[in-house]
Scaffold this active site. Structure first.
Site, PDB file in Angstrom:
ATOM      1  N   ASP A   9       0.866  -1.167   0.000  1.00  0.00           N
ATOM      2  CA  ASP A   9       0.000   0.000   0.000  1.00  0.00           C
ATOM      3  C   ASP A   9       0.911   1.227   0.000  1.00  0.00           C
ATOM      4  O   ASP A   9       2.116   1.116   0.280  1.00  0.00           O
ATOM      5  CB  ASP A   9      -0.883  -0.028   1.246  1.00  0.00           C
ATOM      6  CG  ASP A   9      -1.749   1.202   1.376  1.00  0.00           C
ATOM      7  OD1 ASP A   9      -2.440   1.553   0.414  1.00  0.00           O
ATOM      8  OD2 ASP A   9      -1.702   1.827   2.458  1.00  0.00           O
ATOM      9  N   ASP A  11      -0.122   5.232   0.806  1.00  0.00           N
ATOM     10  CA  ASP A  11      -0.382   6.203   1.877  1.00  0.00           C
ATOM     11  C   ASP A  11      -0.584   5.501   3.210  1.00  0.00           C
ATOM     12  O   ASP A  11      -1.414   4.597   3.328  1.00  0.00           O
ATOM     13  CB  ASP A  11      -1.634   7.021   1.546  1.00  0.00           C
ATOM     14  CG  ASP A  11      -1.510   7.775   0.233  1.00  0.00           C
ATOM     15  OD1 ASP A  11      -1.128   8.936   0.265  1.00  0.00           O
ATOM     16  OD2 ASP A  11      -1.788   7.162  -0.828  1.00  0.00           O
ATOM     17  N   ASP A 173      -1.820  -0.896   5.821  1.00  0.00           N
ATOM     18  CA  ASP A 173      -2.126  -0.303   7.128  1.00  0.00           C
ATOM     19  C   ASP A 173      -3.617  -0.297   7.434  1.00  0.00           C
ATOM     20  O   ASP A 173      -4.033   0.293   8.437  1.00  0.00           O
ATOM     21  CB  ASP A 173      -1.582   1.125   7.206  1.00  0.00           C
ATOM     22  CG  ASP A 173      -2.384   2.112   6.364  1.00  0.00           C
ATOM     23  OD1 ASP A 173      -2.769   1.747   5.222  1.00  0.00           O
ATOM     24  OD2 ASP A 173      -2.635   3.236   6.833  1.00  0.00           O
TER      25      ASP A 173
END
Length: 220
Positions: A9, A11, A173
């Site tokens: 991922d 951001d 995240d």
């Protein structure tokens, strides 16, 4: 794990981009005569792609959805202009990210980006940060017909690199990262420092505090 590749991922995992995202979101709100939102509020809106972020930012609430209304389209145009003009003003890699990516690359692991951020932001941002060439596959939120939590982006990585699900580790995240990994049959790791909440309860195979802990999952 017998890993051969990593899918990341962007951001909240590789980069801390919230200051630039919040600046663009609030600049778009200002253009429409709306007061600014706290950065922490905008951070809670990140993770489901630009359209979702703009809809939530415009309404000032997480429950808002993108319907393509004239007001939302106007807000998107303003956000687009502001964010493209400042993709990397305050955006930075999290600690140990660059060093760990370099180590993985040197060890021969294939690296991919799987983000819900649209290509029009993802590709120039990675170029500005000087890491585009690190990645064998880059998938934005609009690269394919579906984005995370759909398994399609990870399946595309597997097909492109010729891997089995067990050979690819999804690193993110948020819940979307775990759901996409589970649906694609790949193992997953969440970082605890990102934008996700209660990451230990999201069902990932592992949760790490520091990015360099990824090196513990490989055969060096």
């Amino acid at each position: 794990m017998t890993l051969r590749a990593f899918a990341f991922d962007l951001d909240g995992t590789l980069i801390d981009s919230i200051a630039d995202l919040a600046h663009a979101a609030n600049a778009a709100r200002a253009d429409l005569g709306l007061p600014p939102l706290p950065q922490a509020t905008v951070q809670g809106f990140v993770g489901d792609g630009a359209a979702s972020l703009v809809a939530r930012t415009l309404a000032g609430e997480h429950a808002a959805n993108w319907h393509g209304t004239p007001e939302q389209q106007q807000a998107m145009a303003r956000f687009d202009a502001h964010y493209k003009a400042g993709l990397t003003i305050a955006t930075r890699f999290y600690p140990e990210v660059q060093e760990t990516l370099h180590t993985l690359h040197e060890l021969g692991y294939r690296l991919a980006i799987v983000t819900n951020k649209p290509e029009r932001y993802t590709l120039p941002l990675l170029r500005e940060l000087g890491v585009s060439e690190r990645f064998d596959v880059i998938i934005g939120g609009d690269t394919l017909t579906e984005k995370k939590p759909s398994p399609l982006p990870l399946q595309h990585v597997l097909d492109t690199l010729g891997l089995t699900p067990a050979q690819l580790l999804m690193v993110g995240d948020s819940k979307n990262d775990v759901l996409a990994a589970k649906a694609a049959g790949t193992p997953s790791v969440l970082v605890s420092y990102g934008y996700g909440h209660d990451v230990h309860a999201l069902g990932a195979d592992h949760v790490i505090r520091f990015f360099s802990e990824l090196l513990e999952f490989i055969d060096q």
